[in-house]
Design an enzyme around this catalytic site. Structure first.
Site, short mmCIF file in Angstrom:
data_model
loop_
_atom_site.label_atom_id
_atom_site.label_comp_id
_atom_site.label_asym_id
_atom_site.label_seq_id
_atom_site.Cartn_x
_atom_site.Cartn_y
_atom_site.Cartn_z
N SER A 15 -49.67 -17.78 -1.12
CA SER A 15 -50.78 -16.72 -1.00
C SER A 15 -49.80 -15.43 -0.73
O SER A 15 -48.68 -15.54 -0.22
CB SER A 15 -51.51 -17.08 0.24
OG SER A 15 -52.33 -16.02 0.65
N ASP A 36 -45.75 -24.84 0.93
CA ASP A 36 -47.06 -24.20 2.05
C ASP A 36 -47.88 -25.31 2.42
O ASP A 36 -47.77 -26.44 1.59
CB ASP A 36 -47.75 -23.27 1.14
CG ASP A 36 -48.60 -22.11 1.58
OD1 ASP A 36 -48.30 -20.86 1.45
OD2 ASP A 36 -49.46 -22.54 2.24
N ASP A 57 -45.38 -27.96 6.15
CA ASP A 57 -45.59 -27.39 7.39
C ASP A 57 -44.18 -26.80 8.09
O ASP A 57 -43.47 -27.91 8.05
CB ASP A 57 -46.46 -28.15 8.48
CG ASP A 57 -46.76 -27.39 9.79
OD1 ASP A 57 -45.88 -26.49 10.00
OD2 ASP A 57 -47.40 -27.64 10.38
N TYR A 162 -46.87 -11.91 18.12
CA TYR A 162 -46.29 -11.88 16.68
C TYR A 162 -45.06 -10.76 16.71
O TYR A 162 -44.10 -11.20 16.10
CB TYR A 162 -47.49 -10.83 16.01
CG TYR A 162 -47.22 -10.84 14.34
CD1 TYR A 162 -47.18 -11.67 13.71
CD2 TYR A 162 -47.19 -9.48 14.07
CE1 TYR A 162 -47.02 -11.68 12.38
CE2 TYR A 162 -46.93 -9.19 12.87
CZ TYR A 162 -46.96 -10.35 11.68
OH TYR A 162 -46.75 -10.26 10.46
P1 NAI Z 1 -50.93 -14.91 3.69
O1 NAI Z 1 -52.03 -15.38 4.87
O2 NAI Z 1 -51.40 -14.16 2.31
O3 NAI Z 1 -49.85 -16.07 3.35
C1 NAI Z 1 -49.16 -16.61 4.16
C2 NAI Z 1 -48.90 -18.21 3.78
O4 NAI Z 1 -48.26 -18.94 4.77
C3 NAI Z 1 -50.41 -19.05 3.54
O5 NAI Z 1 -50.19 -19.59 2.10
C4 NAI Z 1 -50.22 -19.93 4.55
O6 NAI Z 1 -50.78 -21.18 4.18
C5 NAI Z 1 -48.88 -20.22 4.81
N1 NAI Z 1 -48.52 -20.71 6.04
C6 NAI Z 1 -49.15 -20.62 7.28
N2 NAI Z 1 -48.45 -21.25 8.18
C7 NAI Z 1 -47.70 -22.12 7.70
C8 NAI Z 1 -46.98 -23.11 7.75
N3 NAI Z 1 -47.07 -23.65 9.26
N4 NAI Z 1 -46.11 -23.90 7.12
C9 NAI Z 1 -45.97 -23.34 5.82
N5 NAI Z 1 -47.02 -22.56 5.39
C10 NAI Z 1 -47.78 -22.03 6.24
O7 NAI Z 1 -50.00 -13.63 4.67
P2 NAI Z 1 -49.03 -12.60 3.88
O8 NAI Z 1 -49.74 -11.32 4.39
O9 NAI Z 1 -48.69 -12.99 2.42
O10 NAI Z 1 -47.77 -12.78 4.70
C11 NAI Z 1 -46.51 -13.26 4.37
C12 NAI Z 1 -45.69 -12.91 5.29
O11 NAI Z 1 -45.39 -11.41 5.58
C13 NAI Z 1 -45.85 -13.49 6.81
O12 NAI Z 1 -44.78 -13.86 7.41
C14 NAI Z 1 -46.44 -12.11 7.58
O13 NAI Z 1 -46.33 -12.31 9.07
C15 NAI Z 1 -45.54 -11.02 6.95
N6 NAI Z 1 -46.17 -9.92 6.93
C16 NAI Z 1 -47.42 -9.44 6.38
C17 NAI Z 1 -48.13 -8.35 6.41
C18 NAI Z 1 -49.17 -7.78 5.72
O14 NAI Z 1 -49.66 -6.70 6.23
N7 NAI Z 1 -49.75 -8.77 4.79
C19 NAI Z 1 -47.32 -7.19 7.27
C20 NAI Z 1 -45.97 -7.73 7.74
C21 NAI Z 1 -45.57 -8.83 7.84
#
Ligand code: NAI
Length: 258
Positions: A15, A36, A57, A162
């Site tokens: 994602s 994922d 995980d 966070y």
């Molecule tokens: P998202 O929610 O679209 O994707 C995160 C993915 O991580 C999901 O596919 C989810 O299934 C997976 N995930 C969650 N827990 C997991 C686990 N225990 N084991 C394996 N997979 C797991 O989030 P997004 O926005 O793409 O975020 C990606 C990274 O960027 C994260 O670390 C987030 O904290 C960071 N980030 C995102 C920002 C934003 O504005 N979207 C801003 C700053 C940082």
């Protein structure tokens, strides 16, 4: 570092930013393992980019180890992107003076386990496998890219968990880069600002929420596109002179207290 013919592991690759990184790495010729929790989105993306899905995980060392080995069996593992992450918003204390209304400590622990411990576990396992290979033509054995957040620096009200987790990722960047330098492995961290991903939910209400958020960005006044983050991730993964750095990709935003 040329990544064509190598493999790359992307945690959280099903994602948002991780998925964009998986697509971008594949377009540069890497075979990508999407690691994922989400098999539906993960399998679909892996099929689209000619990669593989690993149900992982990141709090489970055995699952991470299996994914690292799966990637390395496809082609020499050279790139790890740590994008798995979750958010949590809660103030440190409640309003009524009771212990019960203080920050949920289990939630704090969970955010640290996924965002911080999961990142370090993936790094130590992937780097171990990378260290076994012959160096590339550029003398490198691999490259690691972590997703932290601007919340590592400008944590808002309610972001104790966070920001702690992302601050830990920022803090490990230099010492881990130093540790891995002997093996020819570079380590960099990206600190995204507000990026348009499913982390903000989906549907009309979340679109309005995101449009309002975008007004706080210096320029351009919008959320970032995951592809803009992926572009930076591929640059730091492949640019042989990028090491031990934390880079904000945030349109110039500085988050206020709330
Ligand atoms: P998202 O929610 O679209 O994707 C995160 C993915 O991580 C999901 O596919 C989810 O299934 C997976 N995930 C969650 N827990 C997991 C686990 N225990 N084991 C394996 N997979 C797991 O989030 P997004 O926005 O793409 O975020 C990606 C990274 O960027 C994260 O670390 C987030 O904290 C960071 N980030 C995102 C920002 C934003 O504005 N979207 C801003 C700053 C940082």
């Amino acid at each position: 570092m040329d990544i064509a013919g190598t493999s790359a592991l992307v945690t959280g690759g099903a994602s948002g930013i991780g998925a964009a990184c998986a697509r971008a790495l594949a377009s540069r010729g890497a075979t990508v393992v999407v690691a994922d929790l989400n098999p539906e989105k993960g399998e679909e993306l892996a099929a689209e980019i000619g990669g593989a899905f690993a149900r992982v995980d990141v709090t489970n060392t055995d699952e991470l180890k299996a994914a690292v080995e799966q990637a390395d069996a496809l082609a020499p593992l050279r790139v790890l992107v740590n994008s798995a992450g979750i958010g949590w918003a809660q103030r440190t204390i409640g309003r009524d003076g009771s212990f019960d209304s203080a920050h949920d400590f289990g939630a704090y622990r969970k955010v640290i386990e996924i965002n911080l411990l999961g990142t370090f576990d993936a790094i130590r396992l992937a780097a171990t496998v990378m260290s076994r290979h012959e160096p590339t033509a550029s003398g490198e054995r691999g490259s690691i890219v972590n997703m932290a957040s601007v919340a590592a620096f400008d944590g808002q009200i309610g972001q104790a968990a966070y920001s702690s987790s992302k601050g830990g990722v920022v803090g490990m960047t230099l010492p881990v880069a130093r540790d891995l330098s002997v093996a020819g492995i570079r380590v960099n961290t990206i600190a995204p600002g507000l990026i348009d991903t499913p982390i903000y939910g989906e549907g009309e209400a979340s679109e309005q929420f995101k449009a309002n958020l975008g007004q706080n960005v210096l320029f351009p006044k919008r959320l970032g596109d995951p592809a803009e983050l992926a572009s930076m991730a591929v640059e730091v993964a492949t640019n042989s002179y990028m090491n031990a750095e934390v880079i904000r990709v945030d349109g110039g935003i500085r988050m206020p207290a709330k």
